[in-house]
Write an enzyme that holds these catalytic residues in place. Structure first.
Site, PDB file in Angstrom:
ATOM      1  N   TYR A 156       0.953  -1.102  -0.013  1.00 43.03           N
ATOM      2  CA  TYR A 156       0.069  -0.060   0.131  1.00 43.03           C
ATOM      3  C   TYR A 156       0.939   1.121  -0.104  1.00 43.03           C
ATOM      4  O   TYR A 156       0.503   2.057  -0.844  1.00 43.03           O
ATOM      5  CB  TYR A 156      -0.708  -0.166   1.219  1.00 43.03           C
ATOM      6  CG  TYR A 156      -2.004   0.901   1.314  1.00 43.03           C
ATOM      7  CD1 TYR A 156      -2.861   1.255   0.361  1.00 43.03           C
ATOM      8  CD2 TYR A 156      -1.693   1.932   2.573  1.00 43.03           C
ATOM      9  CE1 TYR A 156      -4.022   2.225   0.441  1.00 43.03           C
ATOM     10  CE2 TYR A 156      -2.681   2.953   2.374  1.00 43.03           C
ATOM     11  CZ  TYR A 156      -3.724   3.225   1.456  1.00 43.03           C
ATOM     12  OH  TYR A 156      -4.672   4.139   1.514  1.00 43.03           O
TER      13      TYR A 156
ATOM     14  N   LYS B 180       1.250   4.265  -2.984  1.00 40.55           N
ATOM     15  CA  LYS B 180       0.691   5.726  -2.472  1.00 40.55           C
ATOM     16  C   LYS B 180       1.935   6.557  -2.714  1.00 40.55           C
ATOM     17  O   LYS B 180       2.101   7.766  -3.021  1.00 40.55           O
ATOM     18  CB  LYS B 180       0.301   5.784  -0.979  1.00 40.55           C
ATOM     19  CG  LYS B 180      -1.108   5.121  -0.724  1.00 40.55           C
ATOM     20  CD  LYS B 180      -2.160   5.701  -1.773  1.00 40.55           C
ATOM     21  CE  LYS B 180      -3.506   5.380  -1.391  1.00 40.55           C
ATOM     22  NZ  LYS B 180      -4.464   6.146  -2.600  1.00 40.55           N
TER      23      LYS B 180
END
Length: 248
Positions: free
Chosen positions: A155, A159
């Site tokens: 993740y 990002k």
């Protein structure tokens, strides 16, 4: 001026909150929402009924480069060219040790978050540049500010790539009157956390200086500000919306 907001990931809780905020904060303005979902457009039914004729929904699988190409080809044809582009989609966070890194899932999330963002920006920025006006906004995470929590490598990597894209586009397109920014919320209690253990969610709330996790209603006003005319001289920034849990 008539504004057209392209919101990808519009069926998320944050997307719905942003749509509601945009269509209620300036009722006299001509605002149209192009709202993308993927097999879940029913989540927007209540908003479509509340704001008749203001929301155009469409289904597109952003994990498929071919589907994204087909979507990009529609702008200026059966879909208007956006004046504002908000990119929200991501797979739900999965907490997993790096030794269990799921490369296939990471690649799918890369397509949804990053590769589709590149393709969509290439599609919408030329018209914005010609008009000498545009707003582009992404959603990051407080995990990219300071020290991230353990077991979130996939993740955080995606990002972080979004953060790099934002800074690069901001510098390149500022002279065209286009701003490119991010909001970085702390943990929000939405259906996005469906795969996150309750203990982690509760611990994040307890650790937050405000004693709770964020909500979409906390984040939507910050997003609307960065999309506004008042934010015309703000570009290349990542705005924390964290209740003080991450400060820059």
């Amino acid at each position: 001026m008539a504004y057209t907001y392209l919101i990808t990931g519009a069926t998320s809780d944050v997307g719905a909150a942003l749509i509601r905020h945009l269509l209620t904060e300036a009722p006299g303005e001509d605002r149209t929402i192009l709202a993308q979902g993927c097999g879940d457009l029913a989540r927007l039914d209540a908003l479509v009924q509340q704001f008749p004729g203001r929301i155009v929904t469409f289904d597109a699988d952003l994990s498929s480069p071919e589907a994204v190409d087909a979507l990009c080809a529609r702008f200026g044809k059966d879909l208007p060219c956006p004046t504002h582009f908000v990119h929200l989609p991501a797979l739900p966070v999965v907490n997993a040790k790096f030794k269990a890194f799921d490369e296939a899932r990471f690649q799918k999330d890369w397509e949804i978050q990053v590769h589709s963002a590149v393709k969509l920006c290439k599609a919408v920025l030329p018209a914005m540049s010609k008009a000498k006006f545009g707003r582009v906004l992404f959603i990051q995470t407080s995990y990219t500010i300071g020290c991230p929590p353990k077991n979130t490598a996939a993740y955080v990597m995606n990002k972080s790539a979004i953060g790099g894209l934002v800074k690069s586009l901001a510098v390149e397109y500022a002279r065209f009157g286009i701003t490119v920014n991010c909001v970085a919320p702390s943990m929000m209690e939405t259906h996005f956390l469906k795969d996150t253990p309750d203990l982690i969610v509760q611990a994040a709330a307890a650790d937050n200086p405000m004693g709770r996790n964020a909500t979409p209603e906390d984040v939507a006003p910050a997003m609307a500000f960065l999309l506004s005319e008042e934010a015309r001289f703000i570009t290349g920034v990542t705005l924390p919306v964290t209740g003080g849990s991450a400060i820059v």
